[in-house]
Design a protein around this motif. Structure first.
Motif, PDB file in Angstrom:
ATOM      1  N   SER A 114       0.176 -14.455 -14.221  1.00 32.30           N
ATOM      2  CA  SER A 114       0.653 -13.238 -14.602  1.00 32.30           C
ATOM      3  C   SER A 114      -0.607 -12.333 -14.998  1.00 32.30           C
ATOM      4  O   SER A 114      -0.875 -10.876 -14.611  1.00 32.30           O
TER       5      SER A 114
ATOM      6  N   SER B 289      -3.938  -5.366 -10.534  1.00 26.24           N
ATOM      7  CA  SER B 289      -3.348  -4.185 -10.565  1.00 26.24           C
ATOM      8  C   SER B 289      -4.432  -2.769 -10.938  1.00 26.24           C
ATOM      9  O   SER B 289      -4.238  -2.071 -10.637  1.00 26.24           O
TER      10      SER B 289
ATOM     11  N   SER C 109      -2.211 -11.143 -11.672  1.00 24.35           N
ATOM     12  CA  SER C 109      -1.365  -9.849 -11.122  1.00 24.35           C
ATOM     13  C   SER C 109      -1.827  -8.771 -12.107  1.00 24.35           C
ATOM     14  O   SER C 109      -2.085  -7.594 -11.279  1.00 24.35           O
TER      15      SER C 109
ATOM     16  N   SER D 213      -1.945   2.573 -12.794  1.00 23.85           N
ATOM     17  CA  SER D 213      -2.031   0.959 -13.299  1.00 23.85           C
ATOM     18  C   SER D 213      -3.124   0.811 -14.474  1.00 23.85           C
ATOM     19  O   SER D 213      -2.929  -0.241 -14.978  1.00 23.85           O
TER      20      SER D 213
END
Length: 166
Positions: free
Chosen positions: A11, A18, A14, A25
């Motif tokens: 996570s 981003s 990710s 983002s």
């Protein structure tokens, strides 16, 4: 649960990746990470090893872009798409308040924060307008693509299919 505790570093990867995509983002991802960290601090504390690993991995991924994020080039793009750079909203609010002799009720009705909120909602719902999507597009010329209609008209049948499924 034991198998899923290593999803935390994934996570972090990710969220960190981003940051390399859109300006939105760069604002939303850190805020979302902060909210999730506050909401799940007990679980993060229980899985210290994975949490520390996730923080280190996330920081290492973000490290190369940190210099750019504080550069004038990054601020330029943000200022071009930011609704708060439109000084006309503030001028309009101030003029309307002056027209009403600086009354308290006028300061409430013509509040610039309220006007910025209305402007935000108008632009937010532009993304759902067929006119915006297929005909006029963005008003900022530097962000428009030449011959963009070829792409958007190709998407039109899928958009109709989506609207019909609602």
């Amino acid at each position: 649960m034991q198998n899923r505790k290593w999803f935390l570093p994934l996570s972090a990867i990710s969220f960190s990746l981003s940051i390399y995509t859109f300006n939105t983002s760069r604002i939303v991802a850190p805020l979302l990470v902060l909210v999730l960290a506050i909401a799940f601090w007990r679980k993060l504390w229980e899985t210290k090893k994975q949490t520390i690993t996730a923080v280190i991995v996330g920081f290492l991924i973000i490290l190369p872009v940190l210099g750019f994020l504080v550069s004038p080039q990054a601020k330029l793009r943000f200022n071009e798409v930011n609704i708060f750079t439109d000084i006309n909203i503030i001028k309009t609010a101030n003029q309307e308040i002056a027209n009403d002799n600086n009354a308290i009720w006028s300061k409430i009705i013509h509040n610039r924060r309220l006007l910025f909120s209305v402007d935000f909602m108008q632009h937010y719902f532009d993304n759902l307008s067929p006119s915006f999507l297929f005909i006029k597009g963005m008003e900022i010329r530097s962000f428009q693509l030449k011959k963009r209609d070829k792409c958007t008209y190709g998407i039109f049948p899928f958009l109709l299919l989506e609207y019909s499924s609602l």
